[in-house]
Design a protein around this motif. Structure first.
Motif, PDB file in Angstrom:
ATOM      1  N   LEU A  35       1.298   9.096  -6.014  1.00 36.10           N
ATOM      2  CA  LEU A  35       1.590  10.512  -5.779  1.00 36.10           C
ATOM      3  C   LEU A  35       2.578  11.058  -6.815  1.00 36.10           C
ATOM      4  CD1 LEU A  35       1.811  10.566  -1.876  1.00 36.10           C
ATOM      5  CD2 LEU A  35       0.016  11.549  -3.298  1.00 36.10           C
ATOM      6  N   TYR A  36       3.537  10.229  -7.183  1.00 41.25           N
ATOM      7  CA  TYR A  36       4.518  10.675  -8.182  1.00 41.25           C
ATOM      8  C   TYR A  36       3.854  10.880  -9.542  1.00 41.25           C
ATOM      9  CZ  TYR A  36       8.601  10.736 -11.243  1.00 41.25           C
ATOM     10  OH  TYR A  36       9.518  11.087 -12.176  1.00 41.25           O
ATOM     11  N   SER A  37       2.989   9.928  -9.927  1.00 39.03           N
ATOM     12  CA  SER A  37       2.280  10.054 -11.211  1.00 39.03           C
ATOM     13  C   SER A  37       1.359  11.264 -11.192  1.00 39.03           C
ATOM     14  CB  SER A  37       1.477   8.781 -11.479  1.00 39.03           C
ATOM     15  OG  SER A  37       2.327   7.665 -11.551  1.00 39.03           O
TER      16      SER A  37
ATOM     17  N   ILE B 189       0.837  -1.206   0.000  1.00 41.63           N
ATOM     18  CA  ILE B 189       0.000   0.000   0.000  1.00 41.63           C
ATOM     19  C   ILE B 189       0.867   1.249   0.000  1.00 41.63           C
ATOM     20  CG2 ILE B 189      -1.601   1.335   1.427  1.00 41.63           C
ATOM     21  CD1 ILE B 189      -2.881  -1.288   2.270  1.00 41.63           C
ATOM     22  N   ILE B 190       1.931   1.235   0.817  1.00 46.92           N
ATOM     23  CA  ILE B 190       2.837   2.390   0.844  1.00 46.92           C
ATOM     24  C   ILE B 190       3.508   2.580  -0.514  1.00 46.92           C
ATOM     25  CG2 ILE B 190       4.956   3.286   1.882  1.00 46.92           C
ATOM     26  CD1 ILE B 190       4.136   1.939   4.483  1.00 46.92           C
ATOM     27  N   TYR B 191       3.892   1.460  -1.121  1.00 42.25           N
ATOM     28  CA  TYR B 191       4.536   1.546  -2.448  1.00 42.25           C
ATOM     29  C   TYR B 191       3.567   2.113  -3.483  1.00 42.25           C
ATOM     30  CZ  TYR B 191       6.286  -0.065  -6.976  1.00 42.25           C
ATOM     31  OH  TYR B 191       6.682  -0.127  -8.281  1.00 42.25           O
ATOM     32  N   GLN B 192       2.311   1.650  -3.470  1.00 44.07           N
ATOM     33  CA  GLN B 192       1.322   2.154  -4.420  1.00 44.07           C
ATOM     34  C   GLN B 192       1.048   3.642  -4.221  1.00 44.07           C
ATOM     35  OE1 GLN B 192      -2.132  -0.282  -3.977  1.00 44.07           O
ATOM     36  NE2 GLN B 192      -1.275  -2.021  -5.097  1.00 44.07           N
ATOM     37  N   ARG B 193       0.955   4.046  -2.946  1.00 46.52           N
ATOM     38  CA  ARG B 193       0.671   5.464  -2.693  1.00 46.52           C
ATOM     39  C   ARG B 193       1.817   6.351  -3.160  1.00 46.52           C
ATOM     40  NH1 ARG B 193      -3.368   6.331  -3.806  1.00 46.52           N
ATOM     41  NH2 ARG B 193      -3.332   4.210  -4.590  1.00 46.52           N
ATOM     42  N   ILE B 194       3.054   5.909  -2.945  1.00 46.31           N
ATOM     43  CA  ILE B 194       4.199   6.719  -3.406  1.00 46.31           C
ATOM     44  C   ILE B 194       4.190   6.810  -4.924  1.00 46.31           C
ATOM     45  CG2 ILE B 194       6.707   6.771  -3.540  1.00 46.31           C
ATOM     46  CD1 ILE B 194       6.795   5.544  -0.753  1.00 46.31           C
ATOM     47  N   GLN B 195       3.934   5.668  -5.580  1.00 47.99           N
ATOM     48  CA  GLN B 195       3.888   5.658  -7.041  1.00 47.99           C
ATOM     49  C   GLN B 195       2.748   6.529  -7.565  1.00 47.99           C
ATOM     50  OE1 GLN B 195       2.922   1.886  -8.919  1.00 47.99           O
ATOM     51  NE2 GLN B 195       4.649   2.142 -10.338  1.00 47.99           N
TER      52      GLN B 195
END
Length: 1168
Positions: A1134-1136, A1126-1132
């Motif tokens: 937010l970057y997109s 979930i943390i990885y998806q949120r960072i990705q």
């Protein structure tokens, strides 16, 4: 309109009459009396009398179905017969002493009845007088049944008897139309209607819709009411179904004095402390409907009977008023008063005349005088000024430091250490010791004082002189003071026989007696005792007064206390040597008598034959037979009697505490005066005392009265075991049934469960892991909540689905080890009840008078104390629905403001005008900001669409489906609430069925559009179907452990396969999370077979604890993987989003002039 009221003076109505002349017991129960219950005393026939009723005799009678009343009056003619010495007659009503009077034989009355008591013989020639008198008293009473118990107290003589000739019972009935009343509450009492009448008969049968909330309600007989029935239990409940407009008048009779609380709709109304007997409570302050009423004990069982509930409508004000004492009442005005009343012309009312010795109107009493503190003052009851509780002019309880005397006046307590001024107390030193300065609260000096003032002696008696305010003996005055001086020769010469008022012999005398030397007075072997020479036993010198002297005090050794004694069990002996032993003993070579049972088997019985099954076989008493004591040459008499059986029942195990019940198959007694509970010994075999904790709780003890004893043993073991421990129970008493048979064995055993024990280190690690996982869950839930606020409802739904899937595993009907049970406490974080308790949602619904009810569940759900009531459980979802409606209403209101008052043609004209005067870029940004905010508000209306409702149902899917299935499995009655619950549950299941059907129809439309959307939709259907199947198996297969585990494992295998098939529908990170979660749950469920009860004999508890750590690890690993992804998806994401916003800002900078055109076009379209 005219109403005429008749004077309503209440009088007593006789409801029972007894006359001994009829010689009919008429249901009187006599204890310790003789067969001849009726005897002649002179010309009168009395009930009892000489040699019929003694000082240990008591009589009791039960009265039932008494008409509504407020007072009870007893009149009887009592006969005191023969020699009474301050003995008393006592009359109890409903277990409360209401009358007591002492009688003394005075000799002034005739001897009507002759002499005799139950203990006298006919040779007694003593003549005593007899007297008889009428006893009459009145008490407040409103119960529909009553019992009268009459007995005597005697001091030290048995030459007494008693009886009665007549007995009458009268009641002060309630006014016409009143079903429940107090002493004077007409017409208020007209409003009461009898709603419930339970447990009022002498013999009770049936519970009359009362129940014990899971615990039994048991009949019990009381000898205080001639063995009438009570029901006893820890809880009592009955449904009422009353509205909040109803008032309640509750009456019940309680035998015990245990504390208990009254609950209305499972909410505490009041607590009754340390009260027994008749209890009456008016409930007029309850502001909601009353579904049921409960009585719950705070300690031991409640013993109840005569439960009456009366109801009245609190809004009923239609009773026509009247005035007391008014004879003629016209047009709401009194014109003529009754006799004895005074007419008040000012307010047209009638007032009672105080002082005419007639009680009228508001007068409580009228003694015809104006003297205070005599029981009645100014026509109001008045007691002693030091009285605390005054009842009808008679003091019942005094203030502190006062006590009631025989005349019911409060006198200061002598001996309490408190001096009360203006009383008879001169002093109070808190004791009853004489000669200490204060005795019986009167100042005193020493008895040797002649003149005493306060407590100071002024002059002593002869032979004493005053020293430091005390009279001390004066040695040397030739006056011997007994007790203080041995002698007084008037001088101080030593060795003259008396010195310092003590006897003294000449110098060098060894034994001195009263001033005389007696060294050579007695011969050798003797000593002087009380001026006589007595032989010394134990000095090995045989004197003429001794047969022997062996210098010891051992019995049965041939010489005891200097006299020859026979050995134990010797029939005849000569000078300490046994010649012949007693029967069944034989003489050994060392001269002792030894029982023959040590040489051959004991003969228990002898019936003259060698046939089995007749009670005596091979000189032994057979099982289930009772034989008379064996006597030589006399045949034993045997009778068949089943021996009583002890029943040991293993109840359950909660955490590490196990419960065992001890009971018997019939009524029994013990052979000694010691209760069985004080002799029972309990111990877990092969476990040291410091590793076990045992406690015996008494439900019903047993002594020398037949009863059904019952005990509960709680066992806690503080170590791991390889096999089931054994509980040993030693009775240490002979348990006998009514036929005289007894339990032959003293020791009894029962197998316990293997203890579910963790040591201190393991417990610490378990709670640390729990805290770590709690932090992970909080983090995941926080991220999910943020995603939901920003419109990512699918991600929030996925997070909630995985977390709830794990936590519902705790309801598998398995005995998990303690470390795994601690981990599963995390499930409370995701419980809707936790959120309701945190936000006090229950208070919100109680404000709308929504009643709460606890419906018990079963099996593993009962261990977690889950409430199966559907209406109670869906309050969280109802609150969500209300909040959504409120938000939609606000959005609709804002939409109207935006469309009709902000984004209009005038708004565009204003913007264009401002563009001419102000910087263009600022106006564009301002208008753009307002427009985007309005669009975001209006977009929230999508919640009210089908997709919004579906998302709300899917978020609550696990919770709602579980609560519906739990209720359907636990339902045990059909009331209005249950009909509503079944309808709600059917609607919820229908809603989810519609979601599944509509999703299937949607798949047909998506086949030709997008394959990925088709896969995602199908997976949603499979996920919902998995929830259905998992919860159905979890709820409806609680009693089938292995089948439940295997079916859930099969579901996990299918779900794992479906996740793999539809892997293209997910992002790679979501696929990994789904695959790992499903895999961890699959491993957990399959390996949970180790916890099944059927395999417990092959697997020890230590191995189960190791598997517990393994299961905690795999479940925690799944949570950690979910958090990381979930943390990885949120960072990705937010970057997109950052890159997209950057491009969007560049594009907006170039096309900002088109904003007003879009607004204007929307306005034109809207108005079109």
């Amino acid at each position: 309109m005219m109403f005429t009221y008749i004077n309503r003076r209440s009088c007593f109505v006789q409801v029972y009459s007894f006359d001994a002349v009829d010689e009919d017991l008429d249901d009187w129960d006599v204890q310790n009396g003789q067969n001849a219950m009726f005897r002649n005393c002179g010309s009168q026939k009395i009930f009892g009398g000489p040699k019929s009723f003694g000082m240990s005799t008591s009589i009791t009678r039960f009265f039932n179905n008494i008409d509504p009343h407020s007072s009870l009056k007893i009149e009887m003619e009592f006969w005191r017969i023969d020699k009474w010495t301050s003995d008393s007659i006592n009359i109890e009503v409903d277990n409360n002493l209401q009358f007591q009077k002492d009688y003394i034989q005075s000799g002034i009355f005739p001897d009507y009845c002759g002499t005799g008591s139950l203990q006298d013989d006919d040779d007694d020639t003593s003549v005593y007088d007899d007297e008889h008198e009428i006893i009459s008293f009145t008490i407040p009473h409103s119960k529909r049944s009553a019992w009268v118990h009459i007995y005597t107290n005697y001091n030290n003589d048995e030459k007494q008897s008693w009886g009665l000739r007549i007995f009458k019972l009268s009641i002060k009935k309630c006014q016409n139309g009143c079903l429940a009343c107090s002493i004077d509450d007409y017409p208020e009492c007209l409003k009461w209607e009898r709603y419930i009448q339970s447990f009022s008969n002498f013999y009770l049968s049936g519970l009359d819709q009362w129940n014990g909330l899971g615990s039994p309600l048991t009949l019990w007989q009381s000898n205080q009411c001639s063995n009438c029935h009570y029901y006893y239990g820890l809880k009592f409940r009955r449904y009422l179904y009353l509205t909040k407009q109803n008032q309640l008048l509750l009456r019940l009779f309680k035998f015990d004095s245990n504390d208990f609380k009254i609950l209305l709709d499972n909410k505490q109304y009041t607590i009754i402390y340390n009260k027994k007997g008749h209890i009456e409570i008016l409930i007029d302050d309850w502001k909601s409907d009353i579904l049921d009423i409960r009585f719950v004990s705070l300690n031991q069982e409640l013993y109840l009977r005569d439960i009456d509930i009366y109801i009245a409508n609190s809004n009923d004000n239609d009773i026509i008023g009247f005035q007391q004492g008014c004879e003629q009442f016209i047009n709401n005005l009194c014109n003529i008063c009754n006799e004895g009343w005074i007419y008040n012309e000012i307010n047209n009312s009638c007032q009672g005349q105080c002082g005419d010795q007639v009680i009228e109107g508001d007068e409580e009493c009228d003694d015809g005088n104006n003297q205070s503190n005599d029981g009645c003052f100014q026509c109001k009851f008045q007691c002693d000024q030091n009285c605390n509780i005054c009842l009808f002019g008679v003091c019942q309880n005094c203030l502190s430091n006062y006590e009631l005397d025989d005349n019911k006046f409060c006198q200061s307590i002598c001996g309490d250490g408190v001096l009360i001024p203006y009383t008879n107390e001169q002093c109070d030193d808190g004791n009853d010791i004489e000669n200490d300065g204060c005795y019986n609260c009167i100042f005193e000096c020493n008895k040797t004082c002649n003149i005493c003032f306060v407590n100071i002696c002024l002059e002593c008696q002869k032979g004493y002189h005053l020293i430091d305010n005390e009279c001390q003996p004066f040695c040397g005055d030739s006056i011997v003071i007994i007790g203080s001086e041995d002698c007084d020769d008037g001088n101080q010469i030593p060795f003259d026989g008396c010195y310092n008022c003590k006897f003294q012999c000449y110098e060098d005398c060894l034994k001195c007696l009263d001033g005389l030397c007696i060294d050579d007075y007695c011969n050798k072997g003797y000593e002087l005792i009380s001026e006589q020479c007595i032989s010394i036993c134990g000095d090995q010198l045989i004197t003429i007064d001794e047969e022997c002297d062996d210098n010891n005090d051992i019995q049965y050794d041939g010489c005891y206390q200097c006299l020859y004694s026979c050995p134990l069990n010797c029939f005849n002996c000569l000078q300490g040597l046994c010649v012949k032993c007693e029967y069944q003993y034989q003489l050994t070579q060392n001269g002792l008598c030894q029982i023959t049972s040590q040489l051959q088997d004991i003969i228990q019985c002898y019936d003259g034959n060698d046939l089995p099954n007749d009670g005596c076989y091979n000189s032994k008493i057979e099982t289930n037979w009772v034989c008379s004591e064996y006597i030589q040459d006399i045949l034993s008499q045997c009778s068949f009697s089943l021996i009583p059986q002890i029943i040991l029942t293993f109840l359950n195990i909660t955490s590490n505490i196990q419960y065992v019940k001890i009971s018997f198959n019939e009524q029994v007694i013990v052979s000694s005066s010691t209760p069985l509970s004080q002799t029972i010994e309990i111990i877990v075999l092969n476990i040291t005392n410091d590793k076990q904790k045992l406690n015996l709780s008494i439900i019903q003890d047993v002594n020398q009265d037949f009863s059904n004893p019952e005990f509960i043993i709680t066992i806690e073991i503080y170590q791991l075991l390889q096999s089931k421990p054994i509980l040993q129970i030693l009775l240490n008493q002979q348990i006998v049934n009514r036929q005289g048979s007894f339990i032959p064995r003293n020791d009894h055993y029962i197998s316990l469960n293997i203890p579910n024990y963790l040591n201190e280190l393991q417990t610490t690690y378990s709670y640390k892991l729990q805290q770590v996982n709690k932090s992970i869950i909080y983090t995941i839930l926080a991220i999910g909540a943020v995603c939901l606020l920003f419109g990512f409802s699918n991600l929030f739904l996925q997070i909630l689905n995985i977390l709830q899937y794990q936590q519902y595993l705790r309801y598998l009907n398995l005995q998990f080890p303690q470390n795994l049970s601690i981990y599963f406490e995390l499930g409370d974080l995701l419980s809707s009840q936790t959120l309701m308790d945190y936000f006090h949602i229950g208070d919100f619904f109680s404000f709308f008078s929504i009643n709460s009810r606890f419906q018990p569940s079963y099996e593993k759900f009962e261990d977690y104390e889950l409430n199966a009531d559907l209406i109670q459980n869906i309050q969280w979802q109802v609150l969500q629905f209300c909040i959504c409606l409120l938000i939609l209403s606000i959005i609709s209101f804002l939409k109207r403001i935006f469309y009709y008052h902000i984004f209009t043609s005038s708004f565009c004209d204003s913007i264009l005008t401002l563009l001419k005067c102000i910087k263009k870029q600022f106006i564009i940004k301002f208008a753009s900001g307002i427009y985007k905010l309005a669009k975001q508000f209006i977009s929230i209306e999508q919640v009210a669409t089908y997709n919004g409702v579906k998302q709300l149902l899917l978020i609550n899917g696990w919770d709602l489906l579980f609560k519906v299935f739990l209720y359907l499995q636990s339902i045990n009655s059909i009331f209005l609430r249950d009909v509503i619950s079944i309808f709600i549950g059917s609607c919820i299941l229908l809603a989810y069925l519609i979601i599944i059907i509509s999703a299937c129809n949607r798949q047909t439309r998506l086949k030709k559009i997008r394959k990925k959307l088709l896969l995602v939709g199908r997976f949603e259907i499979f996920n919902l179907l998995r929830q259905f199947c998992f919860l159905i198996i979890l709820v409806f297969l609680q009693e089938q452990q292995i089948l439940q585990i295997m079916l859930i494992t099969l579901i996990c295998v299918l779900c794992l396969k479906i996740v793999y098939i539809y892997r293209n529908a997910f992002q790679i990170s979501n696929f990994l999370v789904q695959f790992i979660v499903e895999g961890s749950i699959l491993v957990f469920t399959f390996t949970s077979l180790i916890y099944v009860n059927d395999f417990s004999k092959y697997i020890n508890q230590e191995l189960k604890i190791k598997f517990g750590w393994f299961h905690i690890s795999i479940l925690s690993f799944a949570l950690i993987v979910q958090l990381i992804m979930i943390i990885y998806q949120r960072i990705q994401s937010l970057y997109s989003k950052y890159k997209h916003e950057k491009e969007k800002r560049n594009q907006a900078r170039n096309n900002s002039h088109l904003l007003l055109i879009e607004i204007k076009n929307r306005i034109i379209i809207h108005y079109a």
